[in-house]
Design a protein around this motif. Structure first.
Motif, short mmCIF file in Angstrom:
data_model
loop_
_atom_site.label_atom_id
_atom_site.label_comp_id
_atom_site.label_asym_id
_atom_site.label_seq_id
_atom_site.Cartn_x
_atom_site.Cartn_y
_atom_site.Cartn_z
N PRO A 1 40.57 48.36 1.29
CA PRO A 1 40.72 47.92 2.67
C PRO A 1 40.59 49.03 3.72
N GLY A 2 40.99 50.24 3.39
CA GLY A 2 40.94 51.32 4.36
C GLY A 2 39.55 51.63 4.86
N ILE A 3 38.54 51.50 4.01
CA ILE A 3 37.17 51.78 4.43
C ILE A 3 36.73 50.75 5.47
N ALA A 4 36.97 49.48 5.19
CA ALA A 4 36.58 48.43 6.15
C ALA A 4 37.37 48.56 7.45
N GLU A 5 38.64 48.91 7.34
CA GLU A 5 39.45 49.09 8.55
C GLU A 5 38.91 50.22 9.41
N GLU A 6 38.49 51.31 8.76
CA GLU A 6 37.95 52.45 9.51
C GLU A 6 36.62 52.09 10.17
N MET A 7 35.78 51.33 9.48
CA MET A 7 34.51 50.92 10.09
C MET A 7 34.77 50.08 11.34
N ARG A 8 35.72 49.15 11.26
CA ARG A 8 36.03 48.31 12.42
C ARG A 8 36.67 49.14 13.55
N ARG A 9 37.57 50.05 13.19
CA ARG A 9 38.26 50.88 14.18
C ARG A 9 37.25 51.72 14.96
N LYS A 10 36.37 52.40 14.23
CA LYS A 10 35.38 53.24 14.90
C LYS A 10 34.38 52.39 15.70
N GLY A 11 34.00 51.24 15.17
CA GLY A 11 33.08 50.37 15.88
C GLY A 11 33.66 49.86 17.19
N ALA A 12 34.95 49.54 17.17
CA ALA A 12 35.60 48.99 18.37
C ALA A 12 35.69 50.01 19.49
N GLU A 13 35.59 51.31 19.16
CA GLU A 13 35.60 52.34 20.21
C GLU A 13 34.40 52.19 21.13
N LYS A 14 33.26 51.72 20.60
CA LYS A 14 32.04 51.57 21.38
C LYS A 14 31.73 50.12 21.71
N THR A 15 32.10 49.22 20.80
CA THR A 15 31.77 47.81 20.95
C THR A 15 33.00 46.99 20.62
N PRO A 16 33.72 46.48 21.63
CA PRO A 16 34.97 45.77 21.36
C PRO A 16 34.84 44.60 20.38
N THR A 17 33.68 43.94 20.34
CA THR A 17 33.53 42.81 19.43
C THR A 17 33.38 43.23 17.96
N ALA A 18 33.30 44.52 17.70
CA ALA A 18 33.22 45.01 16.31
C ALA A 18 34.44 44.55 15.50
N ILE A 19 35.52 44.30 16.17
CA ILE A 19 36.75 43.87 15.49
C ILE A 19 36.56 42.49 14.85
N LEU A 20 35.54 41.74 15.26
CA LEU A 20 35.27 40.43 14.68
C LEU A 20 34.55 40.51 13.35
N SER A 21 34.07 41.69 12.98
CA SER A 21 33.40 41.85 11.70
C SER A 21 34.40 41.63 10.57
N ARG A 22 34.01 40.85 9.59
CA ARG A 22 34.90 40.57 8.46
C ARG A 22 34.47 41.32 7.21
#
Length: 158
Positions: free
Chosen positions: A92-113
């Motif tokens: 889970p930590g890898i996916a969480e990090e991808m979403r966290r970093k993505g949300a810094e530039k693109t807020p909708t990145a948090i919707l990635s599952r």
């Protein structure tokens, strides 16, 4: 590192739309000196996704399987469920990090599952379907992947 890239998209697999994310992921991997051994385009079909992931992971020919597409919230986004169905373990930590970093530039990145998982000696990463999102997600965790794969292959990690 030996890498397989799977673009998961109904329209791309039918030739109705050009694949932009798969080639972007391939280029990023090659830029890091990783060997891309396979690049496939498959539909958003859970059985097809499971079959391809299983075959690649079980072959012993790839260390990393990077999927792009099918991680959103539309009814045809099936990649995380198909990945989980064939996975030995989730990371889970890898996916969480991808979403966290993505949300810094693109807020909708948090919707990635998208998820990260292992099957045998392969690491599977579900990346978003947009070229930008896919590359940024992979870039966010690329520095961890060599170590993760070494450990997955049995290296000591004291």
């Amino acid at each position: 590192m030996r890498v397989a890239v799977l673009t998961i998209s109904d329209s791309v697999s039918k030739g109705e739309r050009e694949d932009a994310s798969g080639p972007a992921v391939v280029a990023f991997c090659r830029g890091l000196g990783w060997e891309v051994t396979t690049s496939l385009r498959i539909p958003d079909d859970p059985a097809a996704i499971r079959k391809n992931l299983r075959e690649l992971a079980d072959s012993g020919r790839v260390d990393l399987i990077a999927t792009t597409g099918g991680t959103g919230i539309s009814p045809r986004d099936n990649t995380p469920e198909a990945t989980q169905a064939i996975a030995d373990r989730l990371i889970p930590g890898i996916a969480e990090e991808m979403r966290r970093k993505g949300a810094e530039k693109t807020p909708t990145a948090i919707l990635s599952r998208g998820i990260a998982a292992t099957r045998h000696k392969s690491l599977i990463l579900n990346l978003p379907g947009s070229p930008k999102g896919a590359v940024e997600s992979l870039e966010a965790v690329a520095h961890l992947l060599s170590h993760a794969i070494q450990v997955l292959h049995g290296a000591r990690h004291d």
